[in-house]
Design a protein around this motif. Sequence first.
Motif, PDB file in Angstrom:
ATOM      1  N   ASP A 502       1.282  -0.973   0.050  1.00 51.48           N
ATOM      2  CA  ASP A 502      -0.079   0.110   0.214  1.00 51.48           C
ATOM      3  C   ASP A 502       0.743   1.509  -0.092  1.00 51.48           C
ATOM      4  N   LEU A 503       0.666   2.141  -0.989  1.00 55.13           N
ATOM      5  CA  LEU A 503       2.249   3.062  -1.254  1.00 55.13           C
ATOM      6  C   LEU A 503       1.796   4.128  -0.268  1.00 55.13           C
ATOM      7  N   SER A 504       0.569   3.856   0.106  1.00 50.84           N
ATOM      8  CA  SER A 504      -0.817   5.404   0.742  1.00 50.84           C
ATOM      9  C   SER A 504       0.198   5.010   2.098  1.00 50.84           C
ATOM     10  N   VAL A 505      -0.124   4.218   2.588  1.00 54.96           N
ATOM     11  CA  VAL A 505       0.967   4.084   3.615  1.00 54.96           C
ATOM     12  C   VAL A 505       2.012   3.847   4.106  1.00 54.96           C
ATOM     13  N   VAL A 506       2.961   3.434   2.952  1.00 59.34           N
ATOM     14  CA  VAL A 506       4.679   4.369   3.023  1.00 59.34           C
ATOM     15  C   VAL A 506       4.830   5.448   3.156  1.00 59.34           C
ATOM     16  N   ARG A 507       3.995   6.805   2.496  1.00 66.21           N
ATOM     17  CA  ARG A 507       3.924   7.993   2.103  1.00 66.21           C
ATOM     18  C   ARG A 507       3.377   8.495   4.091  1.00 66.21           C
ATOM     19  N   GLN A 508       3.049   8.058   5.044  1.00 65.27           N
ATOM     20  CA  GLN A 508       2.783   7.839   5.781  1.00 65.27           C
ATOM     21  C   GLN A 508       3.621   7.718   7.643  1.00 65.27           C
ATOM     22  N   ILE A 509       4.303   6.889   6.982  1.00 68.02           N
ATOM     23  CA  ILE A 509       5.074   6.326   7.952  1.00 68.02           C
ATOM     24  C   ILE A 509       6.905   6.245   7.321  1.00 68.02           C
ATOM     25  N   ALA A 510       6.860   6.371   6.039  1.00 62.09           N
ATOM     26  CA  ALA A 510       8.272   6.027   5.420  1.00 62.09           C
ATOM     27  C   ALA A 510       9.244   6.825   5.610  1.00 62.09           C
ATOM     28  N   SER A 511      10.561   6.965   5.540  1.00 61.85           N
ATOM     29  CA  SER A 511      11.251   7.971   5.278  1.00 61.85           C
ATOM     30  C   SER A 511      12.199   6.957   3.405  1.00 61.85           C
ATOM     31  N   ASP A 512      12.188   6.187   3.457  1.00 64.93           N
ATOM     32  CA  ASP A 512      13.416   5.979   2.662  1.00 64.93           C
ATOM     33  C   ASP A 512      12.334   4.467   1.731  1.00 64.93           C
ATOM     34  N   VAL A 513      12.102   4.671   0.566  1.00 63.29           N
ATOM     35  CA  VAL A 513      11.050   2.967  -0.091  1.00 63.29           C
ATOM     36  C   VAL A 513      12.326   2.341  -1.016  1.00 63.29           C
ATOM     37  N   VAL A 514      11.953   0.908  -0.681  1.00 62.33           N
ATOM     38  CA  VAL A 514      12.433   0.644  -1.833  1.00 62.33           C
ATOM     39  C   VAL A 514      11.102  -0.386  -2.681  1.00 62.33           C
ATOM     40  N   VAL A 515      10.987  -0.382  -3.787  1.00 62.65           N
ATOM     41  CA  VAL A 515      10.718  -0.975  -4.911  1.00 62.65           C
ATOM     42  C   VAL A 515      10.689  -2.006  -5.566  1.00 62.65           C
ATOM     43  N   MET A 516      10.173  -3.314  -4.944  1.00 64.41           N
ATOM     44  CA  MET A 516      10.031  -4.096  -5.704  1.00 64.41           C
ATOM     45  C   MET A 516       8.946  -4.390  -7.068  1.00 64.41           C
ATOM     46  N   LYS A 517       9.679  -5.340  -8.086  1.00 64.69           N
ATOM     47  CA  LYS A 517       8.628  -5.534  -8.939  1.00 64.69           C
ATOM     48  C   LYS A 517       9.066  -6.791  -9.501  1.00 64.69           C
ATOM     49  N   SER A 518       8.566  -8.174  -9.326  1.00 68.35           N
ATOM     50  CA  SER A 518       8.986  -9.736 -10.113  1.00 68.35           C
ATOM     51  C   SER A 518       9.939  -9.707  -8.818  1.00 68.35           C
ATOM     52  N   GLY A 519      10.942  -9.613  -7.996  1.00 67.15           N
ATOM     53  CA  GLY A 519      11.760 -10.346  -7.766  1.00 67.15           C
ATOM     54  C   GLY A 519      12.857  -8.947  -7.537  1.00 67.15           C
ATOM     55  N   ASP A 520      12.445  -8.088  -8.451  1.00 65.12           N
ATOM     56  CA  ASP A 520      13.941  -6.879  -8.324  1.00 65.12           C
ATOM     57  C   ASP A 520      13.246  -6.233  -8.279  1.00 65.12           C
ATOM     58  N   VAL A 521      14.402  -4.795  -7.975  1.00 69.44           N
ATOM     59  CA  VAL A 521      14.299  -3.712  -7.084  1.00 69.44           C
ATOM     60  C   VAL A 521      14.647  -3.122  -8.303  1.00 69.44           C
ATOM     61  N   VAL A 522      12.987  -2.628  -8.564  1.00 62.45           N
ATOM     62  CA  VAL A 522      12.566  -1.040  -9.594  1.00 62.45           C
ATOM     63  C   VAL A 522      13.571  -0.038  -8.959  1.00 62.45           C
ATOM     64  N   GLU A 523      13.306   0.628  -7.640  1.00 63.80           N
ATOM     65  CA  GLU A 523      13.955   1.871  -7.802  1.00 63.80           C
ATOM     66  C   GLU A 523      13.988   1.867  -5.900  1.00 63.80           C
ATOM     67  N   THR A 524      14.731   3.059  -5.388  1.00 64.01           N
ATOM     68  CA  THR A 524      15.427   3.024  -4.562  1.00 64.01           C
ATOM     69  C   THR A 524      15.389   4.273  -4.148  1.00 64.01           C
ATOM     70  N   GLY A 525      14.947   4.595  -3.186  1.00 58.33           N
ATOM     71  CA  GLY A 525      15.019   6.430  -2.582  1.00 58.33           C
ATOM     72  C   GLY A 525      14.167   6.550  -1.830  1.00 58.33           C
ATOM     73  N   SER A 526      14.609   7.670  -1.319  1.00 56.19           N
ATOM     74  CA  SER A 526      14.102   9.169  -0.159  1.00 56.19           C
ATOM     75  C   SER A 526      12.435   8.887  -0.587  1.00 56.19           C
ATOM     76  N   VAL A 527      11.506   8.924   0.698  1.00 60.58           N
ATOM     77  CA  VAL A 527      10.080   8.849   0.249  1.00 60.58           C
ATOM     78  C   VAL A 527       9.640  10.184  -0.880  1.00 60.58           C
ATOM     79  N   ASP A 528      10.368  11.094  -0.181  1.00 64.99           N
ATOM     80  CA  ASP A 528       9.633  12.444  -1.029  1.00 64.99           C
ATOM     81  C   ASP A 528      10.462  12.034  -2.845  1.00 64.99           C
ATOM     82  N   ASP A 529      11.492  11.697  -3.239  1.00 61.92           N
ATOM     83  CA  ASP A 529      11.867  11.537  -3.990  1.00 61.92           C
ATOM     84  C   ASP A 529      11.176  10.689  -5.222  1.00 61.92           C
ATOM     85  N   VAL A 530      10.114   9.530  -4.849  1.00 60.48           N
ATOM     86  CA  VAL A 530      10.276   8.202  -5.389  1.00 60.48           C
ATOM     87  C   VAL A 530       8.722   8.304  -5.642  1.00 60.48           C
TER      88      VAL A 530
END
Lengths: 553, 302
Positions: A502-530
């Motif tokens: 749930d991306l909206s939960v991420v926005r509420q609580i996290a400072s950094d995000v790792v986005v994964m898709k089918s086993g791969d990391v697609v994107e990492t970065g701070s919440v603001d950037d992503v």
Amino acid sequence: MLQDAENILEVEDLEVAFGGTPVLHRISFAMRRGERVAIVGQSGSGKSTAIGAILRLLPGSGRITHGSIVLGAGRTRGDVEDLAAASEPVLRRIRGQRVALVPQDPMSNLNPAMKIGPQVADAIVASRRGTDGGRPDRAEVRQRAIALLSEAGIPDAERRYGQYPHEFSGGMRQRVLIAIALAGEPELLIADEPTSALDVTVQRQILNHLQSLVDARGTSLLFITHDLGLAADRTDRIIVMSEGRIVEVGTPRQILLNPQEEYTQRLVAAAPSVAAVLDAEPLTPPAAAKDATSPILVVENLVKEFALRGRRGSTVRAVNDVSFAVERGTTTAVVGESGSGKTTVARIILGLETASSGRALIDGESLTTTRGAQRRALRRKVQPVFQDPYGSLDPTYSIERLIDEPLRIFGVGDRPGRRERVGELLDQVALPRAVAQRRPNELSGGQRQRVAIARALALEPELLICDEAVSALDVLVQDQILGLLADLQDRLGLTYLFITHDLSVVRQIASDVVVMKSGDVVETGSVDDVFNRPHAEYTKELLGAIPGATFAA
Amino acid sequence: MAVETLPPGVAAGAGEGLGSGRGRILSSLRSNPLGITGGIMLVVVVLAAVLAPVLAPYPPTEVHFDTPFQRPLTEGFLLGTDDLGRDILSRLLFGIQTSLQVGVLSVLLAVVVGTPLGLLAGYSRGFDAVISRLTDVTLAFPFLIIAVGLAAISGPSLGNAAIALGIAQIPTMIRVVRGETLRIKESDFVLGARTMDASPTWIMLRHVLPNATSAIIVQATVIMPVAVIGEALLSFLGLGIQPPTPSLGIMLSDAQQYIFRAPSAAIFPGIAIALICLAFNLFGDALRDAFDPTNTPRKGHR
């Protein structure tokens, strides 16, 4: 009996009781032809009971004890009927023909032993019963079923007609259910949380499709959901329900931007999908809190392959070369849809699975390579909070035993000392100490999740792995638990790894995000950037699929 | 921070927990008419067995050569007498006692041996390979063939009959416990315990076993009537209890010789066996429904 000929449905003073206890308290609302109306409420608000009453399919001892449900006359067939008083034969001609249901769970609502096509064909035959006496032409029904399936968005429907439900993904099954609902060309379509079991990107496709189908036919849509953002995106009018009563009715704009009732205001404030776009005020302290110490968790080139059952030598890669680091005292979210490998990563970090290659290091050590006392010490640093507060607490234990189990395993303190510690932990998660003697099934979902958190905190860990820790909870409760987690982080300096879809939960609580898709990391970065400057195509797709985005402006 | 208030009615809700709400199980039993019937029959049977020495008008082996083959309801002999003039009522009461003794002993044996083996098989793959293959082999033979074989080898006596019947029931018990273990060990609370460094023994004894208890109890009530019938059958074949000790099977076997002259001598022990089995089956069914969380009527449907 119908007060306005333009209305397709008028519900008056509807009261429904189970046994002797009323659960719907005289609710009234009307729907105009072609209108899309959402009923929004948390579990227990009576929204499913309301549609159960409209379809006269109340479970168990449910009875309509007062009021009327008037269905407007059909354009081509059918008269004005009071569904609350109609006899079963009349209802059978209405259900599926004039009023149809798209049920909630695509996994259990298709017969697993029957091919897809015949299930649609059954619906077509059933919907024609009573209209013309003749036997339906099989070839014609088949053609119609295939047409419906392709209309519902199933590619190559001719071939897939003969496939079984298990050969379909969740989204595809939901499309089949939509095809079944549309088989009788209903004038009122009731969708009961039609996409809550699906991933966000699939959810968006299905809802777009459903909307275009409904618009093209001029069908009225009654949409049941717990997600305020989703309701706002998809409907003309929102009915907010709580505890069997209608709290507020209004257009999405009125409800979201100018809610009148206190309950609606709380709901809007808590709705993560709305909050994610309305105000981007994070619950966690900003990244400035990071100190420059070494990261508490380092994941390096993690790979996990599972052997495929029955096929020797062939494997499937659940996690493919995943690397990221988590700074002490911060919250990192791992986001992905089902099958993205995010839970496998969490399990490897917790030492519940071994990695095929790569490492997950907590303070430089890995749970899978350490043994004995070293491993025990490491275990104390990492504790999990699982998704399902119903499954993660042993039902045979009292709350006190649940919380002090880790203390007993690690031999911490004596009996009175442990009892005192349990009390402290209950205080920390804002539960009354009196719950200690209760059992998990006497508590609500939110209270159970608090117990799970207290239990995870018992050993004073530094890192909490929250695997979908709030996904099973109602929005208001979810908001409270997220608040509790943020508060605990403040006081205890905890680090969170938050696994969620749930991306909206991420926005509420996290400072950094790792986005994964089918086993791969697609994107990492701070919440603001992503969130504000997503690079990967997939991240953009995910962000676009958050419901409630229409009110970003 | 606002905390959700404790809803008083939650305990009565969907009821997910096994073994948690003892009150819930009792009330579920009480609301099931078949369960009540079974329970009452069970109490009657157990009381008859326990109070046999008090209730029986004569010692079970006392012969009355002057009054053989009395019809039921004759004065002094409520259910009549057999070929040696022994009081059928007295023999019946003591027969029920021996039958239940054998039943309880064999069920105990099956539970005591089957439960740990089932736990091991369910929890560890290595043990599973050995235990489950052995179970498969044993299950390939009909239950009674094994029991008869074992009883024939060990010689006829109450203890040996109980052991033979118990051993013959161990494989089914292992199956049940293994299945429960496989299910429970995948649950989140076991995963949680593993992340707290709980040992396999800790998990098996403190998480899996308590959660499997309901299934074990239910299975025990299923085994019980089978053991009672098994005892009757072994005794009938002369492999169980030895005459003149009364047992339902022996009474049947004796009555066979003069079945047309005094059918009542066969009818009453037959009815007793049927009633005991019915009592345990009804009670076991009700117990299973009571333990099954998905079976409870949902009060708080939304």
